[in-house]
Design an enzyme around this catalytic site. Structure first.
Site, PDB file in Angstrom:
ATOM      1  N   GLU A 174       0.785  -1.234   0.000  1.00 16.57           N
ATOM      2  CA  GLU A 174       0.000   0.000   0.000  1.00 16.57           C
ATOM      3  C   GLU A 174       0.822   1.292   0.000  1.00 16.57           C
ATOM      4  O   GLU A 174       0.817   2.048   0.987  1.00 16.57           O
ATOM      5  CB  GLU A 174      -0.939   0.016   1.207  1.00 16.57           C
ATOM      6  CG  GLU A 174      -1.925  -1.127   1.218  1.00 16.57           C
ATOM      7  CD  GLU A 174      -2.981  -0.977   2.304  1.00 16.57           C
ATOM      8  OE1 GLU A 174      -2.836  -0.111   3.185  1.00 16.57           O
ATOM      9  OE2 GLU A 174      -3.957  -1.727   2.269  1.00 16.57           O
ATOM     10  N   GLU A 362      -5.593  -8.504   1.134  1.00 17.97           N
ATOM     11  CA  GLU A 362      -6.117  -8.173   2.466  1.00 17.97           C
ATOM     12  C   GLU A 362      -7.597  -7.854   2.366  1.00 17.97           C
ATOM     13  O   GLU A 362      -8.021  -7.141   1.450  1.00 17.97           O
ATOM     14  CB  GLU A 362      -5.435  -6.925   3.068  1.00 17.97           C
ATOM     15  CG  GLU A 362      -4.047  -7.133   3.585  1.00 17.97           C
ATOM     16  CD  GLU A 362      -3.470  -5.871   4.224  1.00 17.97           C
ATOM     17  OE1 GLU A 362      -4.237  -5.011   4.692  1.00 17.97           O
ATOM     18  OE2 GLU A 362      -2.228  -5.756   4.239  1.00 17.97           O
TER      19      GLU A 362
HETATM   20  C1  BGC Z   1      -2.592  -2.442   6.076  1.00 18.44           C
HETATM   21  C2  BGC Z   1      -2.507  -3.191   7.376  1.00 18.44           C
HETATM   22  C3  BGC Z   1      -3.556  -2.649   8.340  1.00 18.44           C
HETATM   23  C4  BGC Z   1      -4.916  -2.898   7.740  1.00 18.44           C
HETATM   24  C5  BGC Z   1      -6.081  -2.431   8.606  1.00 18.44           C
HETATM   25  C6  BGC Z   1      -3.982  -2.140   5.619  1.00 18.44           C
HETATM   26  O1  BGC Z   1      -4.036  -0.798   5.289  1.00 18.44           O
HETATM   27  O2  BGC Z   1      -1.846  -3.080   5.088  1.00 18.44           O
HETATM   28  O3  BGC Z   1      -1.215  -3.066   7.866  1.00 18.44           O
HETATM   29  O4  BGC Z   1      -3.444  -3.185   9.605  1.00 18.44           O
HETATM   30  O5  BGC Z   1      -5.027  -2.263   6.502  1.00 18.44           O
HETATM   31  O6  BGC Z   1      -6.041  -1.071   8.811  1.00 18.44           O
END
Ligand code: BGC
Length: 453
Positions: A174, A362
């Site tokens: 990101e 994610e």
């Molecule tokens: C990031 C993580 C973060 C998650 C939740 C993403 O932006 O890669 O490191 O914990 O979102 O905020």
């Protein structure tokens, strides 16, 4: 999504090739911030500054993954999760960010990788998940163009030592978030603000992404190489032309700024004029150096954003209308629960013909979990995951090239500026005792993944 669709969700519907995983990041879980030769990272320093992190939390111990990794990887195995995404800490491997290498750091990650493989878990390695060596920040960090060389050496070191066993790589996590929050808003490490920091950081991160890809491809021709982007589905607050134009600018900033130069389309300056100022940092040949043909693009989606025109917001002329104000269901991060966002985002990125493959690297949610008799009944998270996975299936069934899904995250962990308050894990952590409890969401994911095994 209809209730019936969710209830009928089966792993088999995604096909045997589809990848299923869970994601983590070094600073958020490892702890052991100063042991066995590790240098300080910008997060070690930033968290020690008053007023930066809620409740003055820090990652010095975190989930103690550094010492507990075997137990946690065994839990991944028990949950039948075949793919594990984690990042390496640059300052554990190169304490000053460049030059001397820390042998103990190399040995540590080797042990983690080996233990994954012994347990039939595929390691997916992120090179950079925001924890820049502090020594490099003192030299300007992401605003210093020399970072392209530093990053290239670091990538080479990782490829050389882990490339025999790691087949899946992600260069960066990101870039829009670490440059935006860390170099423009000052709410993440290293806490710098303003366009004078943000613009060079953007350009150097773009160059490093492509450079990292090239180094990996050259050294590991068989590896699958990707990089990951934060992305939120953006909608205008109203159909007015002003709000539509604001939404377009926000979309360029949040979703297009990093992917388009990589694909050879340049920065989306036509839709976000402030990006024209990037020219100041560009050198001859950069247009070409920003391009790399990644094997996959990692998309990380949590929510959608509703955007309205805002005359008073400099540079972008747009502001977000918060979920709380809109009175919609939300997570403890204040993010709207809106499963269709992930579908829309996959469709959006799928429309770029240059992208070969999409992996959701994610997706997940923080809710206020309660421990009752050694159990955590996190029904909201179970539903969140089912609804989002159903939307991924919808995109796949539409013909989109989405080929994997990773939950954020394995265990509750250090959630950056929010400290340990938001809990995103499939596994609950008591940060006093380090005791783990598999939540109902972890059990649901396990049962979902177990099908057909
Ligand atoms: C990031 C993580 C973060 C998650 C939740 C993403 O932006 O890669 O490191 O914990 O979102 O905020």
């Amino acid at each position: 999504m209809e209730e019936t669709d969710r209830a009928g969700l089966l792993k088999a519907q995604f096909g045997a090739e589809f990848r299923w995983g869970v994601s983590t990041a070094a600073y958020q879980i490892e702890g052991a911030f100063d042991v066995e030769g590790k240098g300080l990272s910008i997060w070690d320093v930033f968290t020690s500054r008053r007023g930066k992190i809620k409740s003055r939390h820090h990652g010095q111990v975190a989930c103690n993954f550094y010492n507990c990794f075997k137990g946690d990887i065994e839990l991944i195995k028990q949950l039948h999760i075949p793919d594990f995404r984690f990042s390496v800490s640059w300052s554990r491997l190169m304490p000053s960010g460049q030059g001397p290498v820390n042998r103990s750091g190399l040995d540590y990650y080797s042990r983690v990788i080996d233990f994954c493989l012994e347990n039939q878990i595929n390691p997916w390695l992120t090179l950079y998940h925001w924890d820049l060596p502090y020594a490099l920040e003192q030299k300007g960090g992401w605003t210093n163009r020399d970072i392209v060389g530093w990053f290239s050496d670091f990538t080479e070191l990782c490829a050389k030592h882990f490339g025999d066993r790691v087949k899946h790589w992600m260069v960066m996590n990101e870039p829009a978030v670490f440059t935006g929050a860390g170099y423009f808003l000052g709410i993440h490490a290293p806490g710098r603000r303003g366009m004078g920091n943000f613009l060079p950081a953007i350009h150097h991160a773009t160059l490093c992404m492509a450079e990292g890809g090239r180094v990996l491809r050259e050294m590991l021709p068989q590896a699958e190489i990707g990089t990951t982007f934060s992305c939120s589905h953006v909608e205008p607050y109203s159909p007015s032309l002003k709000d539509q134009a604001a939404a377009k600018r926000a979309d360029a900033l949040l979703n297009r700024m990093f992917i388009e130069p990589v694909l050879g389309l340049g920065y989306p300056a036509a839709d976000l004029p402030v990006l024209r100022k990037l020219e100041k940092y560009m050198k001859p040949g950069d247009e070409e150096s920003m391009v790399f043909d990644f094997d996959f693009i990692g998309l990380q989606n949590y929510t959608r954003e509703i955007v309205k025109s805002s005359f008073f917001t400099p540079y972008i002329g747009a502001s977000l209308v918060k979920a709380e104000k809109r009175k919609v269901p939300l997570t403890t991060m204040g993010w709207e629960v809106y499963p269709e966002a992930i579908y829309n985002i996959i469709r959006k990125f799928d429309a770029y013909p240059q992208i070969k493959k999409i992996i959701i690297t994610e997706n997940g949610a923080a809710f206020s979990d309660q421990v009752e008799n050694n159990e955590v009944h996190d029904n909201m998270r179970v539903q969140y995951l089912q609804d989002h996975i159903s939307q991924v299936l919808r995109a796949k069934n539409d013909g989109c090239k989405v080929a994997g899904y990773f939950v954020w995250t394995l265990t509750d962990n250090f959630e950056w500026a929010e400290g340990y308050h938001p809990r995103f894990g499939l596994i609950h952590v008591d940060f006093e005792t380090q005791k783990r409890i598999v939540k109902d969401s972890g059990k649901w994911y396990r049962d979902f993944l177990k099908e057909g095994l």
